[in-house]
Design a protein around this motif. Structure first.
Motif, mmCIF file in Angstrom:
data_model
loop_
_atom_site.group_PDB
_atom_site.id
_atom_site.type_symbol
_atom_site.label_atom_id
_atom_site.label_comp_id
_atom_site.label_asym_id
_atom_site.label_seq_id
_atom_site.Cartn_x
_atom_site.Cartn_y
_atom_site.Cartn_z
ATOM 1 N N ARG A 154 -31.901 7.169 18.229
ATOM 2 C CA ARG A 154 -32.705 6.937 19.409
ATOM 3 C C ARG A 154 -34.173 6.783 19.046
ATOM 4 O O ARG A 154 -34.631 7.259 17.999
ATOM 5 N N ASP B 104 -36.423 9.861 25.339
ATOM 6 C CA ASP B 104 -35.603 8.756 24.855
ATOM 7 C C ASP B 104 -35.988 7.491 25.614
ATOM 8 O O ASP B 104 -35.820 7.405 26.831
ATOM 9 N N GLN C 237 -34.784 4.440 25.865
ATOM 10 C CA GLN C 237 -33.762 3.719 26.611
ATOM 11 C C GLN C 237 -33.363 4.478 27.881
ATOM 12 O O GLN C 237 -33.129 3.874 28.928
ATOM 13 N N LEU C 238 -33.316 5.808 27.799
ATOM 14 C CA LEU C 238 -32.969 6.600 28.967
ATOM 15 C C LEU C 238 -34.095 6.585 29.996
ATOM 16 O O LEU C 238 -33.842 6.678 31.201
ATOM 17 N N ARG D 277 -33.605 3.374 31.918
ATOM 18 C CA ARG D 277 -32.389 3.318 32.723
ATOM 19 C C ARG D 277 -32.296 4.446 33.745
ATOM 20 O O ARG D 277 -31.502 4.355 34.683
ATOM 21 N N TYR D 278 -33.089 5.491 33.558
ATOM 22 C CA TYR D 278 -32.995 6.600 34.515
ATOM 23 C C TYR D 278 -34.321 7.247 34.902
ATOM 24 O O TYR D 278 -34.722 7.227 36.066
ATOM 25 N N TYR D 279 -35.032 7.823 33.925
ATOM 26 C CA TYR D 279 -36.148 8.702 34.278
ATOM 27 C C TYR D 279 -37.243 8.023 35.094
ATOM 28 O O TYR D 279 -37.818 8.633 35.991
ATOM 29 N N GLY E 292 -30.025 14.733 28.592
ATOM 30 C CA GLY E 292 -30.882 13.806 27.864
ATOM 31 C C GLY E 292 -30.744 13.920 26.363
ATOM 32 O O GLY E 292 -31.507 13.300 25.622
ATOM 33 N N SER F 279 -27.370 6.990 25.515
ATOM 34 C CA SER F 279 -28.178 6.915 26.737
ATOM 35 C C SER F 279 -27.692 5.825 27.683
ATOM 36 O O SER F 279 -27.942 5.884 28.883
ATOM 37 N N SER G 87 -26.512 7.236 31.578
ATOM 38 C CA SER G 87 -27.521 6.929 32.600
ATOM 39 C C SER G 87 -26.940 6.622 33.985
ATOM 40 O O SER G 87 -27.554 7.013 34.986
ATOM 41 N N TYR H 277 -26.304 9.885 35.654
ATOM 42 C CA TYR H 277 -27.591 10.514 35.928
ATOM 43 C C TYR H 277 -28.202 9.977 37.221
ATOM 44 O O TYR H 277 -28.808 10.717 38.001
#
Length: 318
Positions: free
Chosen positions: A130, A138, A140-141, A144-146, A189, A201, A205, A208
């Motif tokens: 990662r 991360d 990529q996360l 896609r999410y945070y 995560g 991730s 995601s 999540y």
């Protein structure tokens, strides 16, 4: 499952007694771009639209091309640059939204946001470790999410203001509603797995997004939170990067090409279903497939309060 004609019938008959404010994160290409256009058409141009992206040229071109009110009524068509990979940038973008609404719509106090549509994202199945952002998340996360959690949380005062005024207050995240995967019970995560493969991730995601929106709906009555799957859509961005480059997976490339040619849904058609999914949510949490059908909730088997606390802590600006 609604047909395309029934989805269009629903959205075109949707009545607004006010000029709504819509914020699109990642609205300069693909599904986001086409949904912006669909909303402008449906409202006959009577909608304030704010696009948030890194593609300023595309954003301004799209805003300029949108349907405008026939009566010449002035509406907001504004682009705000933001690299959503950093939480501090999200905070900065939200502050710009607030100032913009206060300056352009001074009679509406407090400022309101009726629709938040988030489709910015990125996916890579890299087998390499990662990559973290400068804020220690991360990357990529984040994409896609945070950043979706952060935008929703930061815009809650404006969504609440719309709800309290009796207007629409609705949020939609485009990712992978319906996806199920084993999730770590504690290491959300994969913070403890600092050098784990990047593909993790991608698969965690979508759940999540489910967990976050269910958490928002529990805490924010009167607001609709929808997580919707795009399915297989014929976007330009996907076409450019739709073949597997890692040699063990290249055997699937001919199949992927066939699916692209004969099974992928055109962007414009997909956007009609996404607009339906956005408008159809009344209150609470919804998981919808790519046709806007509610597929119900799913228990991902984790402590939801611990996950909420993790999301709050991880998205605090550094």
């Amino acid at each position: 499952m609604p047909s395309l004609s029934s989805a269009r019938s629903y959205t075109t008959s949707y009545q607004f007694s006010y000029v709504p404010v819509a914020v699109f994160v990642g609205g300069t290409q693909g599904i986001g771009h086409r949904t912006v256009e669909a909303l402008a058409r449906t409202t006959n141009g009577k909608v304030h639209i704010i696009l948030i992206s890194r593609s300023e040229a595309n954003g301004k071109r799209i805003l300029e091309s949108l349907v405008k009110p026939l009566n010449g009524e002035e509406v907001i068509r504004e682009f705000i640059y933001c690299d959503v990979a950093l939480m501090k940038n999200v905070v900065g973008a939200v502050e710009k939204i607030k100032r913009l609404l206060q300056d352009r719509l001074p009679d509406i106090d407090p400022p309101r946001v009726n629709f938040l549509f988030m489709s910015a994202g990125y996916a890579s199945i890299r087998l390499k470790p990662r990559i973290d952002t400068e804020e220690g998340i991360d990357r990529q996360l984040v994409l896609r999410y945070y950043h979706r959690f952060k935008f929703t949380h930061e815009l809650l005062p404006l969504l609440r203001a719309a709800r309290d005024a009796g207007e629409d207050a609705k949020v939609l995240s485009v990712l992978g509603a319906g996806a199920k995967w084993w999730l770590p019970k504690e290491d959300f995560g994969y913070k403890k797995l600092e050098h784990g493969p990047a593909w993790r991730s991608v698969i965690i995601s979508p759940p999540y997004n489910d967990l976050a929106f269910e958490g928002f709906a529990k805490r924010e009555p009167g607001i609709a939170f929808t997580h919707m799957s795009p399915g297989f859509v014929r976007t330009d961005a996907f076409e450019k990067d739709m073949t597997f480059s890692y040699w063990p997976l290249t055997v699937f490339n001919p199949l992927l090409r066939l699916l692209w040619t004969y099974a992928a849904m055109p962007e414009e058609k997909s956007a009609e279903f996404f607009l339906y999914g956005l408008l159809a949510g009344k209150e609470g949490f919804f998981r919808r497939n790519n046709y806007g059908t509610d597929i119900g909730k799913y228990d991902h088997g984790v402590d939801k309060e611990k996950f909420w606390e993790h999301s709050m802590e991880e998205t605090r600006s550094v």
